[in-house]
Scaffold this active site. Structure first.
Site, PDB file in Angstrom:
ATOM      1  N   LYS A 224      44.735  36.621  34.810  1.00 50.61           N
ATOM      2  CA  LYS A 224      46.041  37.229  35.106  1.00 50.61           C
ATOM      3  C   LYS A 224      45.883  38.742  35.165  1.00 50.61           C
ATOM      4  O   LYS A 224      45.230  39.341  34.303  1.00 50.61           O
ATOM      5  CB  LYS A 224      47.050  36.869  34.009  1.00 50.61           C
ATOM      6  CG  LYS A 224      48.407  37.546  34.160  1.00 50.61           C
ATOM      7  CD  LYS A 224      49.288  37.277  32.943  1.00 50.61           C
ATOM      8  CE  LYS A 224      48.798  37.998  31.707  1.00 50.61           C
ATOM      9  NZ  LYS A 224      48.958  39.482  31.803  1.00 50.61           N
TER      10      LYS A 224
ATOM     11  N   ASP B 110      52.923  35.169  27.725  1.00 53.37           N
ATOM     12  CA  ASP B 110      52.277  35.113  29.034  1.00 53.37           C
ATOM     13  C   ASP B 110      52.055  33.697  29.540  1.00 53.37           C
ATOM     14  O   ASP B 110      51.674  33.513  30.701  1.00 53.37           O
ATOM     15  CB  ASP B 110      50.919  35.825  28.983  1.00 53.37           C
ATOM     16  CG  ASP B 110      51.042  37.335  28.934  1.00 53.37           C
ATOM     17  OD1 ASP B 110      52.091  37.849  29.355  1.00 53.37           O
ATOM     18  OD2 ASP B 110      50.081  37.989  28.480  1.00 53.37           O
TER      19      ASP B 110
END
Length: 293
Positions: A12, A141
């Site tokens: 990410k 996240d």
């Protein structure tokens, strides 16, 4: 021989991250443009009597495979929420290809991959909102990593807006192999009420559009992170000077730095130069994952 189930956990990258408010609960509201790279950890699983986890790969050292590991927690949380969904136990094997505590998803991406794997084996449909809610309980996240495609994230990371368009770009990631704790970075953050992200162009299809937009944005966590680990700033400066680099910036709470490039050739050339300059750093180049990929 039973073919293993496989899920990847892509890295990410926060292309921009604005901290907009410190909440009463001590957390921070953020606005971030999040993308994912074709660089990933990998989870394999085969049916077993009970759930188990082993960890291998270049960054496996020092990671515990017990109940506190996010993959183990994700599987346990899924079974607690949907106890009759997956009939057998699973022997899971996590190949850890990405650096740990590096600001590129890491454990959150692994947890999301474990949840996707459980959904793939479920005997009944799992509602996406319920799965996202479970993911958010595991970490801020994890919901974004469930999607693993370009998106805007707001709140503490639970308010997600997937993007339907995004230009084809390539990324170089550089990590100095210095772990950086998110809590330490936030403790050094001076301004907690910065302005939000500007509106994205629509449709967002050309690299130049993204480059102009990114020039008006920041990563508010980069200055405090650089104070803690000064080499981050050096990497940003060096990567920004490589040929074809549209933008160099720290991702998330660090210490990984990314560089954006318009072509694979430029990205791989820049990665080679960064490796030559600092052979002890972790360096990788890959395309970004597109919507619907």
């Amino acid at each position: 021989m039973v073919e293993p189930l496989i899920q990847i956990a892509p890295a990410k990258i926060n292309l921009a991250l604005h901290v907009t408010r410190r909440r009463e609960d001590g957390f921070h509201d953020l606005e971030s443009l999040v993308v994912f790279a074709a660089l990933a950890d990998e989870i394999e699983a085969v049916p077993a009597a009970t759930d188990s986890l082993t960890i291998v790969g270049p960054f496996a050292r020092g990671l515990g495979a017990g109940e506190t590991n996010l993959v183990s927690r994700a599987v346990a949380a899924f079974r607690a929420r949907w106890p009759d969904a997956v009939a057998t136990g699973l022997a899971l094997r996590l190949t850890k290809n990405l650096p740990v505590a590096a600001g590129i998803g890491g454990g959150s991406a692994d947890a999301a991959a474990a949840l996707r794997l459980m959904v793939s084996q479920s005997r009944h449909p799992i509602a996406v909102p319920e799965l996202s809610d479970l993911a958010a309980r595991l970490g801020a996240d994890v919901p974004a990593c469930l999607i693993s495609a370009p998106l805007l994230a707001r709140g503490i990371g639970e308010l997600l807006q997937p993007l339907t368009d995004f230009p084809q770009l390539h990324v170089v990631l550089v990590n100095p192999m210095v772990p950086l704790a998110t809590a330490d970075v936030f403790r050094r953050l001076r301004a907690h009420d910065n302005y939000p992200l500007p509106a994205l162009p629509a449709p967002l299809t050309r690299p130049v559009q993204l480059g102009i937009w990114l020039a008006e944005t920041r990563n508010d966590l980069q200055p405090p992170a650089v104070k803690l680990v000064p080499v981050i700033g050096e990497i940003v400066d060096h990567l920004a000077q490589t040929q074809g680099c549209m933008l160099a910036r720290m991702s998330g709470s660090g210490a990984t730095v990314f560089g954006l490039f318009g072509s694979s050739g430029q990205a791989h050339q820049a990665a080679q130069l960064m490796r030559q300059h600092n052979p002890e750093h972790w360096v990788a180049a890959a395309p970004l994952l597109l919507p619907g990929a």
